[in-house]
Design an enzyme around this catalytic site. Structure first.
Site, mmCIF file in Angstrom:
data_model
loop_
_atom_site.group_PDB
_atom_site.id
_atom_site.type_symbol
_atom_site.label_atom_id
_atom_site.label_comp_id
_atom_site.label_asym_id
_atom_site.label_seq_id
_atom_site.Cartn_x
_atom_site.Cartn_y
_atom_site.Cartn_z
ATOM 1 N N ARG A 1 0.995 -1.096 -0.488
ATOM 2 C CA ARG A 1 -0.109 -0.457 0.042
ATOM 3 C C ARG A 1 1.195 1.482 -0.112
ATOM 4 O O ARG A 1 0.367 2.203 -0.162
ATOM 5 C CB ARG A 1 -1.379 -0.262 1.388
ATOM 6 C CG ARG A 1 -1.985 0.679 1.195
ATOM 7 C CD ARG A 1 -3.209 0.692 2.530
ATOM 8 N NE ARG A 1 -2.994 0.271 3.403
ATOM 9 C CZ ARG A 1 -2.143 1.439 4.346
ATOM 10 N NH1 ARG A 1 -1.307 2.699 3.951
ATOM 11 N NH2 ARG A 1 -1.252 1.419 5.665
ATOM 12 N N ASP B 1 -6.840 12.405 -18.941
ATOM 13 C CA ASP B 1 -7.175 11.254 -19.108
ATOM 14 C C ASP B 1 -6.374 10.655 -20.441
ATOM 15 O O ASP B 1 -7.585 11.057 -21.875
ATOM 16 C CB ASP B 1 -8.911 10.766 -18.435
ATOM 17 C CG ASP B 1 -8.739 9.089 -19.312
ATOM 18 O OD1 ASP B 1 -8.506 8.371 -19.515
ATOM 19 O OD2 ASP B 1 -10.168 8.803 -18.410
ATOM 20 N N LYS C 1 -7.151 -0.755 -20.227
ATOM 21 C CA LYS C 1 -7.637 -0.697 -21.802
ATOM 22 C C LYS C 1 -6.140 -0.626 -22.359
ATOM 23 O O LYS C 1 -5.576 -1.892 -22.176
ATOM 24 C CB LYS C 1 -8.405 0.918 -21.765
ATOM 25 C CG LYS C 1 -9.573 1.314 -21.038
ATOM 26 C CD LYS C 1 -10.198 0.201 -21.754
ATOM 27 C CE LYS C 1 -11.687 0.284 -20.581
ATOM 28 N NZ LYS C 1 -11.295 0.113 -18.696
HETATM 29 N N1 PLP Z 1 -11.067 6.505 -18.386
HETATM 30 C C1 PLP Z 1 -11.594 6.051 -19.764
HETATM 31 C C2 PLP Z 1 -11.651 6.751 -20.894
HETATM 32 C C3 PLP Z 1 -12.752 5.049 -19.243
HETATM 33 O O1 PLP Z 1 -12.528 4.807 -20.704
HETATM 34 C C4 PLP Z 1 -12.767 4.262 -18.240
HETATM 35 C C5 PLP Z 1 -13.568 2.899 -18.413
HETATM 36 O O2 PLP Z 1 -13.735 2.348 -18.550
HETATM 37 C C6 PLP Z 1 -11.939 4.211 -17.517
HETATM 38 C C7 PLP Z 1 -11.663 5.600 -17.296
HETATM 39 C C8 PLP Z 1 -12.016 4.076 -16.014
HETATM 40 O O3 PLP Z 1 -10.940 2.871 -15.705
HETATM 41 P P1 PLP Z 1 -11.236 1.643 -14.726
HETATM 42 O O4 PLP Z 1 -12.496 0.860 -15.322
HETATM 43 O O5 PLP Z 1 -9.649 1.312 -15.003
HETATM 44 O O6 PLP Z 1 -11.772 2.175 -13.319
#
Ligand code: PLP
Length: 385
Positions: free
Chosen positions: A49, A175, A200
């Site tokens: 952690r 993001d 992803k």
């Molecule tokens: N950001 C984007 C663009 C996503 O498509 C997703 C999930 O689909 C996330 C963040 C969140 O990720 P996680 O599902 O790994 O928590």
């Protein structure tokens, strides 16, 4: 030997952040599953952690190298990374401006949690940088963007956002999940905090849940202070899998990106398709902007079928391409954002963002594009009947 961070991208993918097997000289990183490490009062206190087990620590170096950043942190999910970063920089009385079209889970985090903690937020009306300016207030601490955005592949001007924020001493967050570090490295444009759902492209095989942050060492240190309180660390077994996956990140994403361009061009010419959203198409309104800030246009696209063709029937009629909740795997998948990723929004909120009931998001895999085209053709014909 040259600094590993100066190597070419494929070499970085393979060699940066390996845990050296000093004992047996194995070719790959050993996994350190220990949750307890010797403490002699001098050495680093290692603990999962604390995000500093040998596998965690080394993988952070790979993430940082790929994003052209100084440091990284790895989490148990994308949302763990995103929520930790946001709460690390925001406190009661602070204000954040968020781009209108973002991942539904991030939107839900903001609208369902921030009020409880006294954090003010504003959403822009579009992806345009000009929309951020009138929303900036004295207490604005963070600008948050997602580009290309989910699910409409809108493009935000990363450089302009970085500039706008730097002038005002505001932290910027992006993001970068949809592009992956292969297609976009926002640190080059002055963005402070780079966030990923590593579930992803970084994971890429639809078999691990993980999140990642890349930033300067000072910002990572600050995020770490919050991360150890929230405890969203990734197990070392999964850290190891993520390291293995990242070795092929460049070749996977390059192939997927190449395929996506072929599929987008095919869909745009198909008389049964109303509209295609893909930044690599000349018809995309921000194609030139995408060209200026992306190394490749990514492997995500969205499209709408012509009226009369039901999008759920169409997806159920696909044989090779699978309707699926997630994205970015080696296999091609589709999803209806209105029913899944953006289901938590009201009908009005969805429509305001251009997310229609018939919109289909297409994550293009590494299969042969000719096979994907045959599958789409047969599904359209079946749906017409
Ligand atoms: N950001 C984007 C663009 C996503 O498509 C997703 C999930 O689909 C996330 C963040 C969140 O990720 P996680 O599902 O790994 O928590």
């Amino acid at each position: 030997m040259a600094n590993k961070n100066d190597f070419g991208i494929n070499t970085q993918c393979v060699h940066v952040g390996e845990v050296e097997d000093k004992q047996f000289k194995g070719a790959v990183s050993p996994i350190y599953m220990a949750t307890s490490y010797a403490f002699d009062g001098v050495d680093v206190k290692r603990y999962p952690r604390y995000f500093n087990t040998p596998n965690q620590e080394m993988l952070c170096k790979k993430i940082a190298a790929l994003e052209n950043a100084e440091a990284g942190l790895i989490f148990g999910s994308g949302m763990a990374a995103i929520s930790t970063a946001l709460f690390a920089f925001l406190k009661a009385g602070d204000h954040i401006i968020i781009q209108q079209v973002i991942y539904g889970g991030t939107y839900h985090l903001i609208v369902s949690e921030f009020e409880k903690y006294g954090i003010e937020y504003s959403f822009t009306d579009s992806d345009h940088v000009a929309d951020f300016i009138p929303l900036i207030k004295k207490n604005t601490k963070v600008l948050y963007i997602e580009t290309p955005s989910n699910p409409l592949l809108g493009i935000t001007d990363i450089k302009a956002i970085g500039f706008l924020a730097k002038e005002r001493n505001i932290i910027t967050m992006i993001d970068n999940t949809f592009a992956s570090p292969i297609n976009q490295t926002p640190a080059d444009f002055g963005i402070d905090i780079i966030l990923h759902s590593a579930t992803k492209y970084m994971g890429g095989h639809s078999d691990i849940s993980a999140g990642a942050i890349a930033a300067s060492q000072a910002h990572i240190d600050l995020i770490w202070n919050t991360a150890i309180n929230f405890g969203g660390n990734l197990s070392d077994q999964t850290v190891w899998l993520l390291e293995r996956s990242l070795k092929t990140l460049n070749i996977r994403v390059k192939e997927q990106t190449k395929n996506a361009l072929v599929m987008a061009a095919y869909l745009e010419e198909n008389p049964n398709i109303e509209r295609v959203y893909y930044p690599g198409l000349k018809s995309h309104p921000q194609h030139e902007l995408a060209k200026s800030q992306m190394h490749g246009f990514g492997a995500m696209l969205s499209f709408e079928l012509k009226e009369g063709l039901d999008s759920m029937d169409f997806q159920n009629n696909l044989q090779l391409i699978k309707p699926s909740l997630s994205l970015a795997g080696l296999e091609s998948t589709t999803v209806s954002p209105a029913q899944t990723t953006h289901a938590l929004l009201t009908d009005e909120e969805r429509l305001a963002r251009g997310i229609t009931a018939g919109l289909i998001r297409f994550s293009v895999g590494i299969e042969e594009t000719k096979d994907l085209i045959v599958d789409i053709e047969q599904a359209i014909e079946k749906t017409k009947k």
